[in-house]
Write a protein that holds these residues in place. Structure first.
Motif, PDB file in Angstrom:
ATOM      1  N   ALA A  88      14.160  -0.052  -1.902  1.00 46.96           N
ATOM      2  CA  ALA A  88      14.414   1.211  -2.607  1.00 46.96           C
ATOM      3  C   ALA A  88      13.217   1.575  -3.482  1.00 46.96           C
ATOM      4  O   ALA A  88      12.788   2.742  -3.509  1.00 46.96           O
ATOM      5  CB  ALA A  88      15.687   1.106  -3.446  1.00 46.96           C
ATOM      6  N   ASP A  89      12.654   0.580  -4.176  1.00 45.43           N
ATOM      7  CA  ASP A  89      11.471   0.824  -5.010  1.00 45.43           C
ATOM      8  C   ASP A  89      10.286   1.269  -4.151  1.00 45.43           C
ATOM      9  O   ASP A  89       9.523   2.163  -4.535  1.00 45.43           O
ATOM     10  CB  ASP A  89      11.093  -0.435  -5.802  1.00 45.43           C
ATOM     11  CG  ASP A  89      12.074  -0.746  -6.920  1.00 45.43           C
ATOM     12  OD1 ASP A  89      12.902   0.136  -7.243  1.00 45.43           O
ATOM     13  OD2 ASP A  89      12.024  -1.866  -7.461  1.00 45.43           O
ATOM     14  N   ILE A  90      10.129   0.635  -2.995  1.00 48.07           N
ATOM     15  CA  ILE A  90       9.037   1.016  -2.081  1.00 48.07           C
ATOM     16  C   ILE A  90       9.220   2.456  -1.629  1.00 48.07           C
ATOM     17  O   ILE A  90       8.255   3.238  -1.616  1.00 48.07           O
ATOM     18  CB  ILE A  90       8.972   0.046  -0.880  1.00 48.07           C
ATOM     19  CG1 ILE A  90       8.431  -1.318  -1.324  1.00 48.07           C
ATOM     20  CG2 ILE A  90       8.124   0.624   0.250  1.00 48.07           C
ATOM     21  CD1 ILE A  90       8.536  -2.399  -0.262  1.00 48.07           C
ATOM     22  N   ASN A  91      10.451   2.831  -1.276  1.00 46.59           N
ATOM     23  CA  ASN A  91      10.711   4.209  -0.854  1.00 46.59           C
ATOM     24  C   ASN A  91      10.404   5.197  -1.969  1.00 46.59           C
ATOM     25  O   ASN A  91       9.813   6.257  -1.732  1.00 46.59           O
ATOM     26  CB  ASN A  91      12.161   4.363  -0.390  1.00 46.59           C
ATOM     27  CG  ASN A  91      12.411   3.682   0.934  1.00 46.59           C
ATOM     28  OD1 ASN A  91      11.492   3.454   1.719  1.00 46.59           O
ATOM     29  ND2 ASN A  91      13.649   3.324   1.191  1.00 46.59           N
ATOM     30  N   VAL A  92      10.803   4.847  -3.195  1.00 40.99           N
ATOM     31  CA  VAL A  92      10.519   5.727  -4.338  1.00 40.99           C
ATOM     32  C   VAL A  92       9.008   5.870  -4.528  1.00 40.99           C
ATOM     33  O   VAL A  92       8.495   6.980  -4.727  1.00 40.99           O
ATOM     34  CB  VAL A  92      11.191   5.186  -5.624  1.00 40.99           C
ATOM     35  CG1 VAL A  92      10.652   5.890  -6.857  1.00 40.99           C
ATOM     36  CG2 VAL A  92      12.698   5.342  -5.531  1.00 40.99           C
ATOM     37  N   MET A  93       8.287   4.741  -4.436  1.00 43.93           N
ATOM     38  CA  MET A  93       6.833   4.799  -4.616  1.00 43.93           C
ATOM     39  C   MET A  93       6.173   5.593  -3.493  1.00 43.93           C
ATOM     40  O   MET A  93       5.231   6.350  -3.734  1.00 43.93           O
ATOM     41  CB  MET A  93       6.237   3.385  -4.684  1.00 43.93           C
ATOM     42  CG  MET A  93       6.502   2.665  -5.987  1.00 43.93           C
ATOM     43  SD  MET A  93       6.062   3.612  -7.458  1.00 43.93           S
ATOM     44  CE  MET A  93       4.322   3.837  -7.243  1.00 43.93           C
ATOM     45  N   GLU A  94       6.641   5.422  -2.252  1.00 41.42           N
ATOM     46  CA  GLU A  94       6.082   6.195  -1.139  1.00 41.42           C
ATOM     47  C   GLU A  94       6.291   7.684  -1.379  1.00 41.42           C
ATOM     48  O   GLU A  94       5.370   8.484  -1.184  1.00 41.42           O
ATOM     49  CB  GLU A  94       6.736   5.780   0.183  1.00 41.42           C
ATOM     50  CG  GLU A  94       6.267   4.442   0.705  1.00 41.42           C
ATOM     51  CD  GLU A  94       7.032   3.977   1.935  1.00 41.42           C
ATOM     52  OE1 GLU A  94       8.112   4.538   2.235  1.00 41.42           O
ATOM     53  OE2 GLU A  94       6.548   3.038   2.594  1.00 41.42           O
ATOM     54  N   ASN A  95       7.483   8.058  -1.820  1.00 41.43           N
ATOM     55  CA  ASN A  95       7.756   9.470  -2.105  1.00 41.43           C
ATOM     56  C   ASN A  95       6.916   9.981  -3.269  1.00 41.43           C
ATOM     57  O   ASN A  95       6.419  11.107  -3.234  1.00 41.43           O
ATOM     58  CB  ASN A  95       9.247   9.685  -2.387  1.00 41.43           C
ATOM     59  CG  ASN A  95      10.086   9.498  -1.150  1.00 41.43           C
ATOM     60  OD1 ASN A  95       9.616   9.678  -0.031  1.00 41.43           O
ATOM     61  ND2 ASN A  95      11.338   9.122  -1.328  1.00 41.43           N
ATOM     62  N   THR A  96       6.755   9.136  -4.291  1.00 42.15           N
ATOM     63  CA  THR A  96       5.935   9.517  -5.444  1.00 42.15           C
ATOM     64  C   THR A  96       4.481   9.718  -5.028  1.00 42.15           C
ATOM     65  O   THR A  96       3.831  10.681  -5.441  1.00 42.15           O
ATOM     66  CB  THR A  96       6.033   8.443  -6.546  1.00 42.15           C
ATOM     67  OG1 THR A  96       7.407   8.276  -6.916  1.00 42.15           O
ATOM     68  CG2 THR A  96       5.224   8.826  -7.768  1.00 42.15           C
ATOM     69  N   ILE A  97       3.987   8.812  -4.189  1.00 42.95           N
ATOM     70  CA  ILE A  97       2.605   8.919  -3.711  1.00 42.95           C
ATOM     71  C   ILE A  97       2.437  10.188  -2.881  1.00 42.95           C
ATOM     72  O   ILE A  97       1.467  10.933  -3.052  1.00 42.95           O
ATOM     73  CB  ILE A  97       2.208   7.660  -2.908  1.00 42.95           C
ATOM     74  CG1 ILE A  97       2.041   6.463  -3.852  1.00 42.95           C
ATOM     75  CG2 ILE A  97       0.926   7.886  -2.112  1.00 42.95           C
ATOM     76  CD1 ILE A  97       1.918   5.123  -3.144  1.00 42.95           C
ATOM     77  N   LYS A  98       3.392  10.463  -1.977  1.00 43.88           N
ATOM     78  CA  LYS A  98       3.312  11.677  -1.166  1.00 43.88           C
ATOM     79  C   LYS A  98       3.289  12.913  -2.060  1.00 43.88           C
ATOM     80  O   LYS A  98       2.481  13.826  -1.860  1.00 43.88           O
ATOM     81  CB  LYS A  98       4.513  11.770  -0.221  1.00 43.88           C
ATOM     82  CG  LYS A  98       4.432  10.882   0.985  1.00 43.88           C
ATOM     83  CD  LYS A  98       5.686  11.067   1.829  1.00 43.88           C
ATOM     84  CE  LYS A  98       5.758  10.072   2.950  1.00 43.88           C
ATOM     85  NZ  LYS A  98       7.015  10.210   3.724  1.00 43.88           N
ATOM     86  N   GLN A  99       4.184  12.942  -3.053  1.00 44.75           N
ATOM     87  CA  GLN A  99       4.254  14.096  -3.945  1.00 44.75           C
ATOM     88  C   GLN A  99       2.963  14.244  -4.735  1.00 44.75           C
ATOM     89  O   GLN A  99       2.445  15.358  -4.896  1.00 44.75           O
ATOM     90  CB  GLN A  99       5.443  13.961  -4.898  1.00 44.75           C
ATOM     91  CG  GLN A  99       5.648  15.170  -5.780  1.00 44.75           C
ATOM     92  CD  GLN A  99       5.927  16.433  -4.980  1.00 44.75           C
ATOM     93  OE1 GLN A  99       6.725  16.418  -4.069  1.00 44.75           O
ATOM     94  NE2 GLN A  99       5.266  17.518  -5.326  1.00 44.75           N
ATOM     95  N   SER A 100       2.438  13.129  -5.216  1.00 40.39           N
ATOM     96  CA  SER A 100       1.197  13.167  -5.981  1.00 40.39           C
ATOM     97  C   SER A 100       0.040  13.656  -5.118  1.00 40.39           C
ATOM     98  O   SER A 100      -0.803  14.436  -5.565  1.00 40.39           O
ATOM     99  CB  SER A 100       0.898  11.775  -6.550  1.00 40.39           C
ATOM    100  OG  SER A 100      -0.295  11.779  -7.281  1.00 40.39           O
ATOM    101  N   GLU A 101      -0.013  13.179  -3.874  1.00 35.39           N
ATOM    102  CA  GLU A 101      -1.071  13.630  -2.968  1.00 35.39           C
ATOM    103  C   GLU A 101      -0.927  15.125  -2.683  1.00 35.39           C
ATOM    104  O   GLU A 101      -1.930  15.848  -2.648  1.00 35.39           O
ATOM    105  CB  GLU A 101      -1.022  12.828  -1.664  1.00 35.39           C
ATOM    106  CG  GLU A 101      -1.502  11.409  -1.832  1.00 35.39           C
ATOM    107  CD  GLU A 101      -1.296  10.562  -0.595  1.00 35.39           C
ATOM    108  OE1 GLU A 101      -0.514  10.963   0.298  1.00 35.39           O
ATOM    109  OE2 GLU A 101      -1.919   9.499  -0.514  1.00 35.39           O
ATOM    110  N   ASN A 102       0.305  15.585  -2.490  1.00 36.02           N
ATOM    111  CA  ASN A 102       0.526  17.019  -2.271  1.00 36.02           C
ATOM    112  C   ASN A 102       0.091  17.824  -3.490  1.00 36.02           C
ATOM    113  O   ASN A 102      -0.561  18.868  -3.353  1.00 36.02           O
ATOM    114  CB  ASN A 102       1.991  17.297  -1.956  1.00 36.02           C
ATOM    115  CG  ASN A 102       2.382  16.828  -0.574  1.00 36.02           C
ATOM    116  OD1 ASN A 102       1.539  16.664   0.297  1.00 36.02           O
ATOM    117  ND2 ASN A 102       3.660  16.584  -0.367  1.00 36.02           N
ATOM    118  N   ASP A 103       0.463  17.336  -4.679  1.00 33.92           N
ATOM    119  CA  ASP A 103       0.063  18.016  -5.918  1.00 33.92           C
ATOM    120  C   ASP A 103      -1.455  18.048  -6.052  1.00 33.92           C
ATOM    121  O   ASP A 103      -2.035  19.078  -6.425  1.00 33.92           O
ATOM    122  CB  ASP A 103       0.689  17.340  -7.140  1.00 33.92           C
ATOM    123  CG  ASP A 103       2.194  17.487  -7.194  1.00 33.92           C
ATOM    124  OD1 ASP A 103       2.743  18.316  -6.440  1.00 33.92           O
ATOM    125  OD2 ASP A 103       2.836  16.760  -7.989  1.00 33.92           O
TER     126      ASP A 103
END
Length: 176
Positions: free
Chosen positions: A71-86
């Motif tokens: 779950a933590d890995i999924n959250v971090m992957e989503n956070t990284i994707k969002q940060s890269e998009n931003d």
């Protein structure tokens, strides 16, 4: 003779009682040993079941721990994707602003030159230096984001003299 026969009959009965009693004692000893083995095996079985319960609890704890890690890995992957998009959005916005700024500055500089005024300093000569430099290298497997982004360098101290050679951007403009 009848007495002898009666005595012999009683002796035979006593002998048979003795043999049967010995046989019964042997069976009784075996029965006692089997009962003790049965109790021992029941204790072992109870211990095995308790150990199995503990192992299952430990397994479930590890499964839960792995679930939380995933779950933590999924959250971090989503956070990284969002940060890269931003970051990509900011990079594009910065480039659009720079593209909008450049012709406007050239126009203002041309107007100033017609009035005999000096050109305005370029962005790279401003107090806050802006340049294309690596902001953060691509480390993500999700997007191939731009390797370079515009970012502000630290301010130059107030007593720092400007370069005598001018900026490279001015030289490139003058040569064109």
């Amino acid at each position: 003779m009848a007495d002898e026969q009666e005595i012999m009959c009683k002796l035979e009965s006593i002998k048979e009682i003795r043999n049967k009693t010995l046989q019964m004692e042997k069976i009784k000893a075996r029965l006692k040993a089997e009962f003790e083995a049965l109790e021992s095996e029941e204790r072992h079985l109870k211990e095995y079941k308790q150990e199995m319960d503990l192992l299952l609890q430990e397994k479930m704890a590890h499964v839960e721990e792995l679930r939380l890690i995933h779950a933590d890995i999924n959250v971090m992957e989503n956070t990284i994707k969002q940060s890269e998009n931003d970051l990509n959005k900011l990079l594009e916005s910065t480039r659009r602003l720079h593209d909008e700024y450049k012709p406007l500055k050239e126009h203002v500089d041309a107007l100033r030159m017609t009035l005999g005024l000096q050109r305005l300093p370029d962005l790279c000569e401003e107090e806050e230096k802006l340049s294309l430099e690596p902001a953060c290298p691509v480390t993500s497997k999700f997007t191939g984001m731009h390797l370079y982004a515009l970012y502000a360098k630290p301010r130059v101290g107030p007593g720092t003299p400007k370069s005598q050679n001018g900026s490279r951007m001015n030289k490139e403009r003058e040569s064109t």
